[in-house]
Design an enzyme around this catalytic site. Structure first.
Site, PDB file in Angstrom:
ATOM      1  N   ASP A  12       0.866  -1.181   0.000  1.00 27.70           N
ATOM      2  CA  ASP A  12       0.000   0.000   0.000  1.00 27.70           C
ATOM      3  C   ASP A  12       0.902   1.229   0.000  1.00 27.70           C
ATOM      4  O   ASP A  12       1.671   1.448   0.945  1.00 27.70           O
ATOM      5  CB  ASP A  12      -0.890  -0.021   1.242  1.00 27.70           C
ATOM      6  CG  ASP A  12      -2.033   0.981   1.179  1.00 27.70           C
ATOM      7  OD1 ASP A  12      -2.147   1.680   0.148  1.00 27.70           O
ATOM      8  OD2 ASP A  12      -2.800   1.060   2.160  1.00 27.70           O
ATOM      9  N   ASP A 106      -2.711   2.319  -6.234  1.00 32.40           N
ATOM     10  CA  ASP A 106      -1.657   2.380  -5.225  1.00 32.40           C
ATOM     11  C   ASP A 106      -1.601   1.198  -4.276  1.00 32.40           C
ATOM     12  O   ASP A 106      -0.899   1.249  -3.266  1.00 32.40           O
ATOM     13  CB  ASP A 106      -1.799   3.671  -4.418  1.00 32.40           C
ATOM     14  CG  ASP A 106      -3.108   3.753  -3.648  1.00 32.40           C
ATOM     15  OD1 ASP A 106      -4.067   3.058  -4.033  1.00 32.40           O
ATOM     16  OD2 ASP A 106      -3.174   4.508  -2.665  1.00 32.40           O
ATOM     17  N   GLU A 107      -2.312   0.121  -4.566  1.00 27.90           N
ATOM     18  CA  GLU A 107      -2.196  -1.050  -3.704  1.00 27.90           C
ATOM     19  C   GLU A 107      -2.455  -2.328  -4.485  1.00 27.90           C
ATOM     20  O   GLU A 107      -3.155  -2.337  -5.500  1.00 27.90           O
ATOM     21  CB  GLU A 107      -3.117  -0.956  -2.489  1.00 27.90           C
ATOM     22  CG  GLU A 107      -4.594  -0.957  -2.807  1.00 27.90           C
ATOM     23  CD  GLU A 107      -5.459  -0.998  -1.549  1.00 27.90           C
ATOM     24  OE1 GLU A 107      -5.124  -1.746  -0.598  1.00 27.90           O
ATOM     25  OE2 GLU A 107      -6.489  -0.313  -1.529  1.00 27.90           O
TER      26      GLU A 107
END
Length: 361
Positions: A12, A106-107
């Site tokens: 993350d 983003d993860e």
């Protein structure tokens, strides 16, 4: 022979949009920063850690954010830059494993049971991935490492920002027992409140509930709650899994009553959905807005168009039209969501439809 214990990493990125802006403009570093629009109908898409200290968070109306933090600096989002950085990050993932399940820009989940670099442990692999991301992008990432996806997701929150945490098979069940159920990924605020009313405050309380009682109270989800209370999650990391829809929703700390605040919330969700659609180049014909009121009654408004939604402004416009159909709001709104679906042409018709449904979640 015992079953193979998987090694799962949840990566993350730390305050991704805001961190990209601070990286690219040194004058923004160390300052409370919001990525979003500061005008009347503006909304916060992301907040730096400096801004979060003042209670600023994503999906918050800009007017509220500025009241919380008068020195807040607004920067307009640059989704094309975030997508480019996301591609760099995913290229780093591919150096270590082909088993990558993206969750957003983003993860992602990574299965590193057999990592491509021959590193001795999942913790060492996570450390190497985070170092490579920093080297390639100048950005920090946090990582959770465990033997399943549920625990890896929990672990990644444990050392943020710029840290990592391991939950081993020996630690898993005890770790879950001490955690408040509201912290469980997949247990939303409404479900957590219902669990609390039933005397279920922690994972240990959840574990003590018979399966049949959980199924009676929570339906099909009862079996899932029974499993995760024991640290069990058999879901594999699924690379390139087909998506039938893309959605984003948020529950607000304070109920929204003003039309401009409600519109700002919907636009924030539409922006999140559009970022995913552009990244994957998947565009649907059906847009749905979800509304949950302060009394937990729920409504949806849905529109199916003749052609896929191919522009950011179109998605924003349709989302605003749908939410305005419930104006003036008769009660506060605690949750808003936007979903795009109907990616395949046969999933949608040429008609425009409007739905309204109420019921307890």
């Amino acid at each position: 022979m015992s079953a193979l214990i998987r090694k799962i990493i949840h990566i993350d990125m730390d305050a991704f949009y805001a961190s990209v802006e601070q990286r690219d403009d040194p004058s923004l570093r160390g300052r409370p920063l919001a990525v979003g629009y500061s005008e009347r109908r503006g909304v916060v898409a992301a907040a730096s850690y400096e801004a979060r200290a003042f209670g600023v968070r994503s999906a918050m109306p800009s007017s509220t954010a500025l009241r919380n933090c008068p020195d807040l600096v607004f920067v307009r989002p640059r989704f094309e830059v975030y997508r480019a950085v996301s591609r760099q990050i995913h290229a780093v993932f591919a150096e270590f494993t082909p088993l990558i399940e993206p969750l957003s820009l983003d993860e992602a989940y990574l299965d590193v049971t057999a990592n491509l670099q021959g590193l001795p442990s999942a913790a060492a692999t996570a450390q190497a991935i985070r170092a490579r991301i920093l080297e390639e992008t100048g950005l920090t990432a946090s990582a959770g490492i465990s033997y399943n996806k549920f625990l890896a997701k929990l672990a990644s929150d444990h050392r943020k920002p710029n840290g990592q945490f391991v939950i081993t098979p020996a630690m898993g069940p005890a770790f879950v027992e001490t955690l408040p159920v509201a912290k469980f990924h997949g247990v939303g605020p409404v479900t957590a409140e219902k669990m609390n009313r039933l005397g279920i405050m922690t994972g240990g309380d959840l574990k003590a509930q018979p399966l049949e009682d959980l199924v009676r109270h929570f339906g099909k989800a009862g079996a899932w709650y029974h499993a995760i209370a024991r640290g069990e999650d058999d879901r594999p990391v699924e690379p390139d899994r087909p998506r039938k829809s893309s959605g984003s929703e948020t529950t607000f700390a304070d109920d929204l009553t003003k039309p401009e605040d409600i519109e700002a919330g919907v636009l924030a969700m539409a922006d999140e959905v559009w970022a995913w659609c552009e990244k994957t180049q998947a565009f649907g014909r059906t847009v749905t807005v979800k509304i949950k009121y302060a009394d937990f009654q729920q409504a949806t408004r849905s529109r199916t168009l003749a052609a896929p939604v191919h522009t950011h402004e179109s998605l924003r416009s349709v989302s605003l039209d749908l939410i305005r159909s419930v104006f003036p709001p008769t009660k506060g709104i605690r949750l808003l969501g936007v979903t795009m679906s109907g990616f395949a042409s046969e999933d949608a018709s040429d008609s425009e439809q409007l739905e309204l449904g109420f019921g307890e979640p």
